[in-house]
Design a protein around this motif. Structure first.
Motif, PDB file in Angstrom:
ATOM      1  N   LYS A 193       0.808  -1.219   0.000  1.00  0.00           N
ATOM      2  CA  LYS A 193       0.000   0.000   0.000  1.00  0.00           C
ATOM      3  C   LYS A 193       0.843   1.272   0.000  1.00  0.00           C
ATOM      4  N   GLY A 194       2.156   1.141   0.069  1.00  0.00           N
ATOM      5  CA  GLY A 194       3.040   2.297   0.021  1.00  0.00           C
ATOM      6  C   GLY A 194       3.554   2.760   1.370  1.00  0.00           C
ATOM      7  N   LYS A 195       3.063   2.175   2.469  1.00  0.00           N
ATOM      8  CA  LYS A 195       3.574   2.545   3.791  1.00  0.00           C
ATOM      9  C   LYS A 195       4.956   1.959   3.984  1.00  0.00           C
ATOM     10  N   SER A 196       5.820   2.745   4.599  1.00  0.00           N
ATOM     11  CA  SER A 196       7.168   2.229   4.833  1.00  0.00           C
ATOM     12  C   SER A 196       7.640   2.605   6.236  1.00  0.00           C
ATOM     13  N   THR A 197       8.446   1.720   6.784  1.00  0.00           N
ATOM     14  CA  THR A 197       9.106   1.974   8.061  1.00  0.00           C
ATOM     15  C   THR A 197      10.584   1.693   7.860  1.00  0.00           C
ATOM     16  N   SER A 198      11.413   2.530   8.447  1.00  0.00           N
ATOM     17  CA  SER A 198      12.851   2.293   8.318  1.00  0.00           C
ATOM     18  C   SER A 198      13.491   2.267   9.699  1.00  0.00           C
ATOM     19  N   SER A 199      14.495   1.435   9.817  1.00  0.00           N
ATOM     20  CA  SER A 199      15.233   1.295  11.060  1.00  0.00           C
ATOM     21  C   SER A 199      16.712   1.362  10.760  1.00  0.00           C
ATOM     22  N   GLU A 200      17.447   1.957  11.676  1.00  0.00           N
ATOM     23  CA  GLU A 200      18.884   2.124  11.521  1.00  0.00           C
ATOM     24  C   GLU A 200      19.592   1.127  12.424  1.00  0.00           C
ATOM     25  N   TYR A 201      20.619   0.462  11.878  1.00  0.00           N
ATOM     26  CA  TYR A 201      21.365  -0.545  12.620  1.00  0.00           C
ATOM     27  C   TYR A 201      22.844  -0.203  12.575  1.00  0.00           C
ATOM     28  N   THR A 202      23.565  -0.589  13.617  1.00  0.00           N
ATOM     29  CA  THR A 202      24.995  -0.322  13.704  1.00  0.00           C
ATOM     30  C   THR A 202      25.770  -1.523  13.172  1.00  0.00           C
ATOM     31  N   LEU A 203      26.792  -1.248  12.398  1.00  0.00           N
ATOM     32  CA  LEU A 203      27.688  -2.306  11.917  1.00  0.00           C
ATOM     33  C   LEU A 203      28.658  -2.638  13.045  1.00  0.00           C
ATOM     34  N   SER A 204      28.475  -3.800  13.653  1.00  0.00           N
ATOM     35  CA  SER A 204      29.371  -4.190  14.739  1.00  0.00           C
ATOM     36  C   SER A 204      30.409  -5.204  14.271  1.00  0.00           C
ATOM     37  N   GLY A 205      30.298  -5.630  13.036  1.00  0.00           N
ATOM     38  CA  GLY A 205      31.227  -6.595  12.458  1.00  0.00           C
ATOM     39  C   GLY A 205      30.746  -6.954  11.078  1.00  0.00           C
ATOM     40  N   PRO A 206      31.390  -7.899  10.429  1.00  0.00           N
ATOM     41  CA  PRO A 206      30.943  -8.277   9.092  1.00  0.00           C
ATOM     42  C   PRO A 206      29.558  -8.909   9.137  1.00  0.00           C
ATOM     43  N   ILE A 207      28.679  -8.438   8.274  1.00  0.00           N
ATOM     44  CA  ILE A 207      27.321  -8.974   8.193  1.00  0.00           C
ATOM     45  C   ILE A 207      26.882  -8.933   6.734  1.00  0.00           C
ATOM     46  N   CYS A 208      26.198  -9.974   6.313  1.00  0.00           N
ATOM     47  CA  CYS A 208      25.701 -10.076   4.947  1.00  0.00           C
ATOM     48  C   CYS A 208      24.225  -9.702   4.903  1.00  0.00           C
ATOM     49  N   VAL A 209      23.703  -9.564   3.675  1.00  0.00           N
ATOM     50  CA  VAL A 209      22.332  -9.100   3.469  1.00  0.00           C
ATOM     51  C   VAL A 209      21.328 -10.008   4.167  1.00  0.00           C
ATOM     52  N   HIS A 210      21.431 -11.316   3.962  1.00  0.00           N
ATOM     53  CA  HIS A 210      20.453 -12.231   4.549  1.00  0.00           C
ATOM     54  C   HIS A 210      20.461 -12.173   6.072  1.00  0.00           C
ATOM     55  N   ASP A 211      21.648 -12.148   6.659  1.00  0.00           N
ATOM     56  CA  ASP A 211      21.736 -12.088   8.122  1.00  0.00           C
ATOM     57  C   ASP A 211      21.132 -10.794   8.658  1.00  0.00           C
ATOM     58  N   ALA A 212      21.374  -9.683   7.976  1.00  0.00           N
ATOM     59  CA  ALA A 212      20.813  -8.406   8.416  1.00  0.00           C
ATOM     60  C   ALA A 212      19.295  -8.421   8.334  1.00  0.00           C
ATOM     61  N   LEU A 213      18.748  -8.970   7.254  1.00  0.00           N
ATOM     62  CA  LEU A 213      17.289  -9.038   7.106  1.00  0.00           C
ATOM     63  C   LEU A 213      16.671  -9.975   8.124  1.00  0.00           C
ATOM     64  N   GLN A 214      17.365 -11.058   8.422  1.00  0.00           N
ATOM     65  CA  GLN A 214      16.853 -12.005   9.404  1.00  0.00           C
ATOM     66  C   GLN A 214      16.869 -11.400  10.809  1.00  0.00           C
ATOM     67  N   GLN A 215      17.949 -10.695  11.170  1.00  0.00           N
ATOM     68  CA  GLN A 215      18.017 -10.063  12.485  1.00  0.00           C
ATOM     69  C   GLN A 215      16.975  -8.972  12.643  1.00  0.00           C
ATOM     70  N   ALA A 216      16.651  -8.277  11.548  1.00  0.00           N
ATOM     71  CA  ALA A 216      15.652  -7.214  11.604  1.00  0.00           C
ATOM     72  C   ALA A 216      14.230  -7.758  11.542  1.00  0.00           C
ATOM     73  N   GLY A 217      14.067  -9.044  11.219  1.00  0.00           N
ATOM     74  CA  GLY A 217      12.733  -9.637  11.112  1.00  0.00           C
ATOM     75  C   GLY A 217      12.017  -9.251   9.833  1.00  0.00           C
TER      76      GLY A 217
END
Length: 185
Positions: free
Chosen positions: A73-97
């Protein structure tokens, strides 16, 4: 171990180091984040592109990345995360839910360029294995922005997309400005 075996072992070790560094994941945190030109330039018919300055309003600050989740529907939410070490796209998406929010998703990675623009890369998501495939599971860098959009297509639209060549007959011969052609059987 003789000299030939040592040379082969060195060659294989170098080849494995280059191959693992070329996967895109930040496997070697001690290496500088330089673009060596080893990445993919297009994925599954969608091409990566450079976005002009000003087309992306919110960039992530240094040492951080942003995950933006957009519904149909066009609604969006954004969250900011800190890079604490190497992280890949899938792991970041999984941690963010972000993966569990929708049944089908489209993922896009937007990376800042050193010249000031933005590089937009579509990321494939494999619904069969429920993850981002390893060949496009890039390592996140400071300032990256992941955009997860709900995909409203269903299995019927997938079948319609894949059956396009089934009903289209390819021409056996034709005329061009340089003459005629005939395809071999």
């Amino acid at each position: 171990m003789d000299a030939r075996q040592l040379r082969n072992l060195t060659a294989v070790t170098c080849l494995l180091a280059v191959a693992s560094a070329a996967t895109g994941c930040a496997s070697f945190p001690s290496l500088p984040n330089t673009n060596l030109g080893w990445g993919k330039s297009s994925l599954v018919g969608k091409s990566a592109e450079v976005v002009k300055e000003g087309q992306l309003a919110n960039a992530a600050p240094a040492g951080k990345y942003v995950i933006e989740i957009r519904n149909s529907k066009g609604k969006s939410t954004s969250s900011e995360y800190t890079l604490s070490g190497p992280i890949c796209v899938h792991d970041a998406l999984q941690q963010a839910g972000a993966i569990k929010k929708f049944n089908r998703i489209k993922i896009e990675l937007i990376r800042p360029l050193p010249t000031g623009g933005w590089h937009r890369m579509p990321i494939e998501y494999d619904r069969g294995i429920h993850r981002v495939p390893a060949e496009v599971d890039y390592g996140l860098l400071s300032g990256d922005r992941l955009i997860v959009t709900e995909d409203t297509s269903n299995m019927f639209s997938d079948m319609a997309d894949s059956s396009g060549d089934l009903f289209m007959s390819k021409p056996r011969s034709g005329k061009t400005k340089n003459g005629t052609f005939r395809l071999a059987d």
